[in-house]
Design a protein around this motif. Sequence first.
Motif, short mmCIF file in Angstrom:
data_model
loop_
_atom_site.label_atom_id
_atom_site.label_comp_id
_atom_site.label_asym_id
_atom_site.label_seq_id
_atom_site.Cartn_x
_atom_site.Cartn_y
_atom_site.Cartn_z
N UNK A 104 0.86 -1.18 0.00
CA UNK A 104 0.00 0.00 0.00
C UNK A 104 0.90 1.23 0.00
N UNK A 105 0.30 2.38 -0.26
CA UNK A 105 1.09 3.61 -0.21
C UNK A 105 0.23 4.73 0.35
N UNK A 106 0.93 5.74 0.86
CA UNK A 106 0.25 6.94 1.33
C UNK A 106 0.34 8.01 0.26
N UNK A 107 -0.80 8.52 -0.16
CA UNK A 107 -0.81 9.57 -1.17
C UNK A 107 -1.52 10.79 -0.57
N UNK A 108 -1.11 11.95 -1.08
CA UNK A 108 -1.69 13.18 -0.56
C UNK A 108 -3.18 13.24 -0.87
N UNK A 109 -3.96 13.63 0.09
CA UNK A 109 -5.38 13.84 -0.15
C UNK A 109 -5.57 15.04 -1.08
N UNK A 110 -6.63 15.02 -1.90
CA UNK A 110 -6.91 16.13 -2.83
C UNK A 110 -8.34 16.62 -2.65
N UNK A 111 -8.53 17.80 -3.19
CA UNK A 111 -9.89 18.37 -3.14
C UNK A 111 -10.85 17.55 -3.99
N UNK A 112 -10.40 17.17 -5.19
CA UNK A 112 -11.31 16.50 -6.12
C UNK A 112 -11.72 15.11 -5.61
N UNK A 113 -10.75 14.33 -5.13
CA UNK A 113 -11.04 12.95 -4.73
C UNK A 113 -11.53 12.84 -3.29
N UNK A 114 -11.07 13.75 -2.41
CA UNK A 114 -11.31 13.57 -0.99
C UNK A 114 -12.01 14.76 -0.35
N UNK A 115 -12.38 15.77 -1.18
CA UNK A 115 -12.98 17.00 -0.64
C UNK A 115 -12.07 17.59 0.45
N UNK A 116 -10.76 17.49 0.21
CA UNK A 116 -9.79 17.90 1.22
C UNK A 116 -9.25 19.29 0.90
N UNK A 117 -9.39 20.20 1.85
CA UNK A 117 -8.90 21.57 1.72
C UNK A 117 -9.41 22.25 0.45
N UNK A 118 -10.67 22.02 0.11
CA UNK A 118 -11.28 22.71 -1.02
C UNK A 118 -11.59 24.15 -0.62
N UNK A 119 -11.42 25.10 -1.56
CA UNK A 119 -11.79 26.47 -1.24
C UNK A 119 -13.31 26.61 -1.11
N UNK A 120 -13.73 27.63 -0.41
CA UNK A 120 -15.17 27.90 -0.26
C UNK A 120 -15.58 28.85 -1.39
N UNK A 133 -3.89 18.50 -11.09
CA UNK A 133 -3.36 17.84 -9.88
C UNK A 133 -4.44 17.60 -8.84
N UNK A 134 -5.70 17.79 -9.21
CA UNK A 134 -6.88 17.54 -8.38
C UNK A 134 -7.06 18.56 -7.26
N UNK A 135 -6.23 19.61 -7.26
CA UNK A 135 -6.52 20.70 -6.33
C UNK A 135 -7.73 21.46 -6.85
N UNK A 136 -8.39 22.17 -5.96
CA UNK A 136 -9.63 22.84 -6.34
C UNK A 136 -9.46 24.35 -6.44
N UNK A 137 -10.30 24.97 -7.28
CA UNK A 137 -10.33 26.43 -7.38
C UNK A 137 -11.77 26.86 -7.68
N UNK A 138 -12.08 28.07 -7.27
CA UNK A 138 -13.40 28.63 -7.52
C UNK A 138 -13.35 29.50 -8.78
#
Length: 516
Positions: A104-120, A133-138
Motif C-alpha cells: 500500500x502507499x500513502x498519497x496526498x489527499x486532494x480536493x477533487x477525490x477527498x474534498x480535502x482543503x477545497x476552497x469555499x 493535480x486535483x486541487x480545487x479552485x473557484x
Amino acid sequence: CDTSIGEELLYADDESGFCKLTSCKKDGEIDEDFKWVDINETTAECVAKTCETDAYQCPSCDESIGEELLYAENESGFCKLTSCKTDGIIDDDFKLVDINETTAECVAKTCQSDAYECPTCNEPWEELLYHDDESGYCKITSCPAGEKVVDINETTAECVAKTCREDAFGCPYCPPPFLSLGYSGNDGYCISKACAYPPIGSNYALSNMTIPYCKIGSREIYLGIGSGASAKDDLTRHYFVTDNGDTTDCGTQSFCNNADDKIFYLSHSEFTPAILEFTLNGESTSRLNNVIKLKDDNNQYISPFFHPIMETNSSKSAFNRSGAIIPTDTTAMNVKAVAGLSTGANAGSYWIGDSYLASIAHISEEGHVLKRFVPKDWNVSTSYDINDSLPADLTKREVYAGIEALAVDETNKNLYFMTAKPLVGDAATNIRIYTVKLNDTLDDLAVPINISNDHNYTLHDQENRVSGMEFKADKLFIIEHSDSRSWVYGLKLSDGSTWEATDSTLAIPKNMQGLA
C-alpha cells in the motif's frame, strides 16, 4: 537410528525399540531453521519455523510511518502500510491506498477525490472546479441578470455588464419607420433610413474613429469613411469620403453570374457617396460637423452602383441584398479621393477621384456635382455636367483601379491625380501622375485648362497599389500598400526623387487608404 538428523532410540511398552525425532539436526548439528513437532507417541517431524507461529525471521516494520507486521498464507511476514503517519502520529494530509495484497502507499489527499482543503466558493455564481493535480479552485460560471461570464484565463473569469452591441441586451426597441438598430460603442440606438451615416455632432477619439454601424438582418453594415482624406487651412478641418457603400463579392450565391459580382447591402435611398466634414475638438477628439451627400443638378443623390461603362468594361454585375440585379446608373461614382479647396473663387468646394471610370469631379460646398471629367470618348449623358477632357489613355485603367489618389497644392491652382494601378500596356510598376492647371474663375467652374502627364511614380512591387496622396511644399506624399502592409512615400516633383516618408515606429494600418 540416524542421530545426525536428530533421531533417538526409544522403547515401546513391550520393550521393543523405535527411532523417533527428538530434535532437528543437520549433519549432527541443531538446525535452527526448523522445529520439532510430535505427531504421535512414536512419530515426530521437523517443520520450518515461520514468522507468524514462531516469530522467526520476521521483517522489521517502521511503525512510525504506519507500517504493520502482517502474514502471508505461508505464515511468512511482510510489512504493509495500514495507516499514514509522520513520526508516529497520524498524518491527516495523506490517505492509504492499497496497491495489492501486500503493498500500500500513502498519497496526498486532494480536493477533487477527498474534498480535502477545497476552497469555499461564492454560490451561486462561483463553481468548484479542479486542476490537473486535483486541487480545487473557484471560478465564476454564472452571473446575475444583466451580466455575462467573460473568461480571463483557464482558472479565472469575471462578470461584466452585457451590452446591446455584443449581447443584444438592453437595446432600444426601434419601431417603423426606423430601418434598424445601430451602435455607438457598445450602446444601441435607433437609426433612421440614413443607416449608413453617423449622426452629425458625434465626437470620435482620433486614436479610433470607429463609425457606428447598423444591422440589416444579421448583416452588419459599416460606413467606410477613409477611402480618401484631405485637410484644409490650419488642419483643424479635415474631410473623409465614403466609397460605394457596404459590398461583398457574390461568391457562391445562386443568383449571381460570377463569383466576383458585387452584392450591395444598402439601397440607393439608404446610401449615396458623401464627404464627411470633421473639426478637431482639442487634441484628442474630432467632431462630425456635416455629411455632404453628392447630388446632381436636380438635387437627386448620385448612385453608388455600377456605371454602364464600368460594367461593360468589366462584365461585372451588381445585385441588391435580396438578390435582384441593380441597373447601372450614369451618375454612379465609387469615390476614393478628396481634396478641399481653401483659396480662390472656388474656396469651400471639393475635387474628388472616382475609381469606376478613372474620372474626377468638382463638387460644390453643398455637394452638387458641378462637373465630372471623364476620359476622351467616355462622355455619357447624365443628370449633371460631363466633360470628356481627361486623356484617352485613362480608359486603359484596370477595373476597380481608377483614380484613388488626388491632391491640390497650396495655391489651389494645380491638381494632381493618379490611378491605383498602372494603365494596361504601361510598365507593370509605372503609374502616371497627371497635373491639372485649374481656372479659378467661378463662371468657369474650375474647368481644367491644361492636363499633362508631367511625373511618374514607380511602385515598389507590381502587386501593390496606390490608395491616397497629399501635396506639401513641392512634394507628393503617396500611400502604397500590399495585402499585408502600407507605406507612405515622398516624391519630390522638381527632380523625381523618392524616399520612404514614414518610419518603422509608426503603427500604420495594413490597408491604409486616406492621408491628410
